[in-house]
Motif scaffolding. Structure first.
Motif, PDB file in Angstrom:
ATOM      1  N   ALA A  91      12.127 -92.504 -45.381  1.00 26.61           N
ATOM      2  CA  ALA A  91      12.304 -91.125 -44.937  1.00 26.61           C
ATOM      3  C   ALA A  91      13.479 -91.006 -43.976  1.00 26.61           C
ATOM      4  O   ALA A  91      14.197 -90.002 -43.984  1.00 26.61           O
ATOM      5  N   ASP A  92      13.699 -92.031 -43.155  1.00 29.46           N
ATOM      6  CA  ASP A  92      14.850 -92.037 -42.249  1.00 29.46           C
ATOM      7  C   ASP A  92      16.157 -91.987 -43.029  1.00 29.46           C
ATOM      8  O   ASP A  92      17.113 -91.327 -42.624  1.00 29.46           O
ATOM      9  N   ALA A  93      16.193 -92.685 -44.172  1.00 26.37           N
ATOM     10  CA  ALA A  93      17.405 -92.736 -44.989  1.00 26.37           C
ATOM     11  C   ALA A  93      17.563 -91.485 -45.850  1.00 26.37           C
ATOM     12  O   ALA A  93      18.677 -91.030 -46.106  1.00 26.37           O
ATOM     13  N   GLY A  94      16.440 -90.909 -46.322  1.00 23.46           N
ATOM     14  CA  GLY A  94      16.485 -89.731 -47.183  1.00 23.46           C
ATOM     15  C   GLY A  94      16.942 -90.063 -48.595  1.00 23.46           C
ATOM     16  O   GLY A  94      17.242 -91.220 -48.920  1.00 23.46           O
ATOM     17  N   PRO A 111      10.056 -83.580 -40.607  1.00 21.17           N
ATOM     18  CA  PRO A 111      10.657 -82.315 -41.046  1.00 21.17           C
ATOM     19  C   PRO A 111      11.572 -82.451 -42.259  1.00 21.17           C
ATOM     20  O   PRO A 111      11.834 -81.459 -42.930  1.00 21.17           O
ATOM     21  N   ASN A 112      12.040 -83.661 -42.556  1.00 24.48           N
ATOM     22  CA  ASN A 112      12.950 -83.839 -43.686  1.00 24.48           C
ATOM     23  C   ASN A 112      12.226 -84.273 -44.959  1.00 24.48           C
ATOM     24  O   ASN A 112      12.850 -84.757 -45.897  1.00 24.48           O
ATOM     25  N   VAL A 113      10.898 -84.111 -44.999  1.00 23.59           N
ATOM     26  CA  VAL A 113      10.124 -84.562 -46.159  1.00 23.59           C
ATOM     27  C   VAL A 113       9.445 -83.370 -46.828  1.00 23.59           C
ATOM     28  O   VAL A 113       8.794 -82.553 -46.171  1.00 23.59           O
ATOM     29  N   ILE A 114       9.612 -83.276 -48.143  1.00 31.10           N
ATOM     30  CA  ILE A 114       8.975 -82.242 -48.956  1.00 31.10           C
ATOM     31  C   ILE A 114       7.804 -82.893 -49.683  1.00 31.10           C
ATOM     32  O   ILE A 114       7.986 -83.885 -50.404  1.00 31.10           O
ATOM     33  N   HIS A 115       6.615 -82.338 -49.502  1.00 26.25           N
ATOM     34  CA  HIS A 115       5.406 -82.910 -50.102  1.00 26.25           C
ATOM     35  C   HIS A 115       4.973 -82.078 -51.311  1.00 26.25           C
ATOM     36  O   HIS A 115       4.741 -80.869 -51.192  1.00 26.25           O
ATOM     37  N   VAL A 116       4.851 -82.750 -52.458  1.00 27.66           N
ATOM     38  CA  VAL A 116       4.522 -82.077 -53.715  1.00 27.66           C
ATOM     39  C   VAL A 116       3.265 -82.697 -54.309  1.00 27.66           C
ATOM     40  O   VAL A 116       3.098 -83.927 -54.302  1.00 27.66           O
ATOM     41  N   ARG A 117       2.394 -81.857 -54.811  1.00 28.98           N
ATOM     42  CA  ARG A 117       1.205 -82.330 -55.541  1.00 28.98           C
ATOM     43  C   ARG A 117       1.323 -81.838 -56.976  1.00 28.98           C
ATOM     44  O   ARG A 117       1.618 -80.658 -57.212  1.00 28.98           O
ATOM     45  N   VAL A 118       1.094 -82.735 -57.935  1.00 29.75           N
ATOM     46  CA  VAL A 118       1.192 -82.396 -59.354  1.00 29.75           C
ATOM     47  C   VAL A 118      -0.197 -82.538 -59.964  1.00 29.75           C
ATOM     48  O   VAL A 118      -0.809 -83.614 -59.888  1.00 29.75           O
ATOM     49  N   ILE A 119      -0.668 -81.448 -60.560  1.00 30.52           N
ATOM     50  CA  ILE A 119      -2.028 -81.393 -61.082  1.00 30.52           C
ATOM     51  C   ILE A 119      -2.041 -80.834 -62.500  1.00 30.52           C
ATOM     52  O   ILE A 119      -1.032 -80.311 -62.984  1.00 30.52           O
ATOM     53  N   ALA A 120      -3.185 -80.936 -63.141  1.00 31.81           N
ATOM     54  CA  ALA A 120      -3.482 -80.256 -64.409  1.00 31.81           C
ATOM     55  C   ALA A 120      -4.991 -80.358 -64.592  1.00 31.81           C
ATOM     56  O   ALA A 120      -5.628 -81.251 -64.023  1.00 31.81           O
ATOM     57  N   PRO A 121      -5.583 -79.451 -65.370  1.00 32.30           N
ATOM     58  CA  PRO A 121      -7.026 -79.543 -65.605  1.00 32.30           C
ATOM     59  C   PRO A 121      -7.408 -80.889 -66.230  1.00 32.30           C
ATOM     60  O   PRO A 121      -6.620 -81.497 -66.972  1.00 32.30           O
ATOM     61  N   GLU A 122      -8.618 -81.338 -65.931  1.00 31.08           N
ATOM     62  CA  GLU A 122      -9.078 -82.658 -66.389  1.00 31.08           C
ATOM     63  C   GLU A 122      -8.980 -82.816 -67.900  1.00 31.08           C
ATOM     64  O   GLU A 122      -8.536 -83.851 -68.394  1.00 31.08           O
TER      65      GLU A 122
END
Length: 199
Positions: A91-94, A111-122
């Motif tokens: 994260a320090d390096a980006g 603050p420089n990290v974007i958190h994404v969750r990827v889902i779909a129905p079972e």
């Protein structure tokens, strides 16, 4: 975003995904488009080497428990400390996409990290897995359920967090409704526009 030298700091992306959600495919596609490095199992191996606990790497990859490995509590603790250190360095390096490994928890305050969750129905995920692996839908469904349980339990046990806690994520993508190429467009646009002051 700039680093301490005043150079442009590219955001880091964490991707939490469900088995069969196509989250790994999304990570690869976004990585190719942005020129980002995508890390997943290589991160596990690096952390296990730093911790001096190679058996933890195998146990971590074997989320369905097929190998029956049981590393010691001390080995797991050393491994998790090494994971946190490696993730912080990345994260320090980006300019990196971190797939899994509790990045959404370990790096939640960066603050420089974007958190994404990827889902779909079972059922959608089970069908994708059955088609990809050439296995019966019942077997695919069992794998999806076991994977969900293992990932949920991992986050709860080691990080006291809920895998499905929406406050851990900046963006949640349902690939049953949003095709991966379109999701990649969206995420790339978000990265380009992402501006957060470094604290």
């Amino acid at each position: 975003l700039t680093d301490h030298h005043g150079d442009l700091l590219m955001p880091t992306i964490t991707i939490s995904r469900q088995l069969g959600s196509q989250g790994s495919t999304l990570a690869r596609l976004v990585g190719e488009r942005l020129g980002y490095r995508v890390v997943w199992r290589d991160l596990i191996n690096l952390a296990a080497r730093r911790a001096g606990a190679p058996e933890v790497a195998l146990a971590t990859i074997d989320e369905l428990g097929l190998l029956g490995l049981r590393p010691s509590a001390a080995a797991f603790q050393a491994y998790h400390q090494a994971v946190a250190q490696v993730l912080s360095e990345m994260a320090d390096a980006g300019g990196v996409i971190i797939v899994g490994r509790a990045g959404q928890v370990i790096l939640r305050d960066r603050p420089n990290v974007i958190h994404v969750r990827v889902i779909a129905p079972e059922e959608v995920r089970a069908q994708r897995l059955a088609d990809r692996s050439g296995i019966p839908i019942e077997a695919a469904r069992a794998q999806v359920e076991a994977s969900d349980r293992a990932r949920r339990d991992y986050l709860r046990r080691y990080y006291h967090a809920r895998w499905d806690d929406p406050t851990l994520y900046d963006l949640v993508i349902n690939t049953a409704r949003l095709p991966v190429p379109l999701a990649a467009d969206l995420l790339c646009e978000l990265v380009v526009r992402w501006e957060r002051p470094l604290v």
